[in-house]
Design a protein around this motif. Structure first.
Motif, PDB file in Angstrom:
ATOM      1  N   GLY A  46      12.927  -2.247  31.646  1.00  0.00           N
ATOM      2  CA  GLY A  46      13.214  -1.555  30.393  1.00  0.00           C
ATOM      3  C   GLY A  46      13.686  -0.139  30.628  1.00  0.00           C
ATOM      4  N   LEU A  47      13.124   0.518  31.629  1.00  0.00           N
ATOM      5  CA  LEU A  47      13.530   1.889  31.942  1.00  0.00           C
ATOM      6  C   LEU A  47      14.976   1.926  32.415  1.00  0.00           C
ATOM      7  N   PHE A  48      15.338   0.972  33.252  1.00  0.00           N
ATOM      8  CA  PHE A  48      16.716   0.923  33.743  1.00  0.00           C
ATOM      9  C   PHE A  48      17.683   0.501  32.638  1.00  0.00           C
ATOM     10  N   ARG A  49      17.302  -0.522  31.849  1.00  0.00           N
ATOM     11  CA  ARG A  49      18.199  -1.028  30.816  1.00  0.00           C
ATOM     12  C   ARG A  49      18.447   0.015  29.724  1.00  0.00           C
ATOM     13  N   SER A  50      17.439   0.822  29.444  1.00  0.00           N
ATOM     14  CA  SER A  50      17.589   1.813  28.377  1.00  0.00           C
ATOM     15  C   SER A  50      18.357   3.042  28.830  1.00  0.00           C
TER      16      SER A  50
END
Length: 606
Positions: A77-81
């Protein structure tokens, strides 16, 4: 060895040893995937009544494993966001003008971040950025990619969240009755290890890392040298009409590979050798310029550009043409594609991508690609529509090595993702929530706020790692239950009695290093921690000191590409040879073997 041989002669001890030796053979040879080997070991120990079913699978319900599952999702989620976009921009910045500066960034920025985010996704997301930087600067990737892996490995011991090894060690410690480890239990030793390893890399990287170049050995460069891709049509007067590729002179006289055949609305892929050709067939060829000109001059084929009329027909029918790109992807350790041939897995239909070449170490394969059995560490050169390449970015079986950030939609969830990740670390640190609860809440928050979609949640979890670590706990339980751990510790105790604490911890640390390089970090933790803690009891020393020694030894693999996932990930793209790793990593391994036991002694007052 008398105590060990006595216990090993019992039926339960003999069965446990036999299962253990068989599992080690499978781990080393790779005949079965590691996670399958772990499950097989658990099943055999239950079948021969060494363990009860609930004892064999208790690792799957451990807080450490649940925490790791949540951590995979939070990091995704951190990378995708876009929460780490600033890091990617910093790494790829034009202000970074030399390999030494790049390594300094890895040590100073990437390593601390890997203390809280699993290092595998960090390496996966930074690989294309660093390769792009190398291409722009004319720097060989071999000068910077191994330091990327080493930096994340060193940083992984700063906190409990840095690696799956740390979490597994915490769980084994809990099972043995010594309690779970805290979020920052390793920090007092992890920070000096990170700084010492960083200083080593900054000092010796230029001298010990090879320069493998980037032009002549690049997959894309090799394809341009040996041939290129083009679409051709078979005209009415072509001699190919009615013939098969196998019987025609297209491949007998010319150095031409036919990758695809399109006939009306139908498409055909390999094998194409026996398919009769017809007028109007459209072929995707790989050939060099001279051969293509000769084929055109003899009216064997004609070029097949897409005209305006054909484009209009596609638009009217609702069919859109996605632009094609040629990209490199890596087959990571644990990929479900390893061990299967390109033809059997129907690669083209599965990924809507054409395989152009495979790089395995320093060897480039371009012939009979349908028969190639893929292996972990292979780098594949693919041609695919941009939409299909975007789909590869969310695939755990392949790691995209080319940047596609410009193709991805922008996101406004950057700040949300960063806040969620920060709270996940802050709440356990302030003792407001247990670590597992904080990670699971962060995972749910990532999905609820749109930083991660529900479908991406399942794909983000490395199920091969979860199955492996969950099943490996059966070894730890069996070693304790059969008395093998206590017996081995008794024999070691006789040899090490009277040694100073530093000398004993040095032996334990080196033993952990050897097991890690030969097997894996998870296996090392579950096998050696029970033995080490029994040894500590016999020497009247703190068992936690020995748990630290095994964990640090298992968390740091610098000698072989198979010892740690990130080493394998950079091995192919960096065009390294096997001996490059011990040449660069052996001095660091020796340095840490001397320093870490001393740090542990200082930390525990020994």
């Amino acid at each position: 060895m008398q105590a060990f041989l006595t216990v090993a002669a019992t039926p339960a001890g003999l069965i446990t040893l036999a299962v253990f030796v068989g599992a080690m053979v499978l781990f080393v040879t790779g005949w079965l995937a590691p996670e399958v080997t772990g499950l097989l070991a658990a099943a055999l120990l239950v079948s021969f009544r060494v363990l009860k079913p609930d004892e064999a699978v208790q690792g799957f319900g451990s807080p450490a494993l649940i925490t790791l599952m949540g951590l995979f999702a939070v990091s995704a989620g951190l990378f995708r966001s876009g929460g780490l976009d600033r890091l990617r921009a910093l790494i790829g910045s034009e202000a970074v003008r030399s390999p030494r500066r790049m390594i300094a960034l890895m040590v100073g920025v990437v390593a601390p971040i890997s203390g809280f985010i699993p290092n595998t996704p960090i390496v996966a997301t930074l690989l294309p950025v660093i390769e792009g930087w190398c291409h722009r600067r004319g720097v060989s990737p071999s000068k910077v990619l191994l330091p990327l892996s080493f930096a994340t490995v060193l940083g992984g011991t700063i906190s409990l969240l840095g690696t799956s090894t740390n979490l597994l060690a915490s769980d084994v410690s809990r099972q043995l009755g010594f309690g779970s480890l805290e979020l920052f239990s390793f920090t007092a030793i992890g920070i000096p290890v990170w700084l010492l390893g960083g200083l080593y890399m900054l000092t010796v990287s230029d001298r010990l890392l090879p320069d493998r170049g980037q032009g002549d050995e690049d997959l894309l460069g090799g394809l341009a040298r040996d041939g290129y891709l083009t679409d051709v049509l078979i005209p009415e007067q072509s001699e190919l009409i009615g013939q098969s590729l196998h019987n025609s002179r297209l491949q007998r006289r010319f150095d031409v590979d036919v990758l695809e055949l399109h006939r009306g609305q139908d498409s055909f892929s390999a094998p194409l050798a026996d398919l009769p050709l017809q007028a109007g067939d459209r072929l995707l060829l790989r050939c060099n310029r001279d051969n293509l000109l000769r084929l055109q001059q003899e009216h064997t084929v004609t070029l097949a550009p897409i005209g305006e009329q054909e484009e209009d027909l596609r638009e009217l029918s609702g069919e859109t043409t996605s632009p094609q790109r040629v990209v490199e992807v890596l087959l990571p350790n644990g990929s479900t594609l390893a061990g299967a041939s390109v033809r059997d897995m129907r690669f083209r239909q599965r990924y809507n991508a054409t395989l152009l070449a495979v790089r395995r170490g320093n060897q480039v394969l371009r012939e009979l690609l349908g028969r190639v059995v893929l292996q972990a560490g292979d780098v594949l050169l693919l041609q695919a529509p941009v939409d299909a390449i975007r789909g590869l970015q969310a695939n755990n079986d392949l790691v995209l090595l080319d940047e596609l950030e410009k193709d991805l939609p922008t996101t406004d969830r950057k700040l949300v993702g960063m806040v969620i990740a920060a709270l996940m670390i802050l709440l356990p640190m302030l003792k407001l929530l247990p670590l597992m609860a904080a990670v699971l809440l962060a995972m749910v928050a990532m999905v609820a706020t749109g930083c991660l979609r529900s479908g991406e949640l399942l794909r983000s979890i490395r199920w091969d790692v979860i199955l492996l670590l969950g099943s490996l706990s059966c070894f730890s339980v069996a070693m304790q239950k059969t008395g093998l751990a206590e017996a081995l510790a008794t024999d070691l105790l006789q040899s090490l009695r009277g040694w100073p604490a530093y000398g004993v911890l040095l032996v334990v640390f080196v033993l952990g290093q050897a097991f890690t390089e030969a097997l894996s970090n998870g296996t090392t933790v579950v096998l050696l921690i029970p033995i080490a803690t029994e040894l500590a009891k016999g020497l009247a020393m703190p068992p936690m000191a020995f748990i630290f020694a095994i964990t640090f030894a298992a968390s740091q693999s610098f000698l072989t590409p198979i010892g740690y996932q990130t080493n394998l990930m950079v091995f192919g793209p960096g065009r390294y040879r096997f001996l490059d790793m011990p040449r660069y990593g052996a001095p660091l391994s020796i340095l840490l073997a001397l320093v870490v036991p001393w740090l542990i002694c200082r930390h525990f007052g020994l």
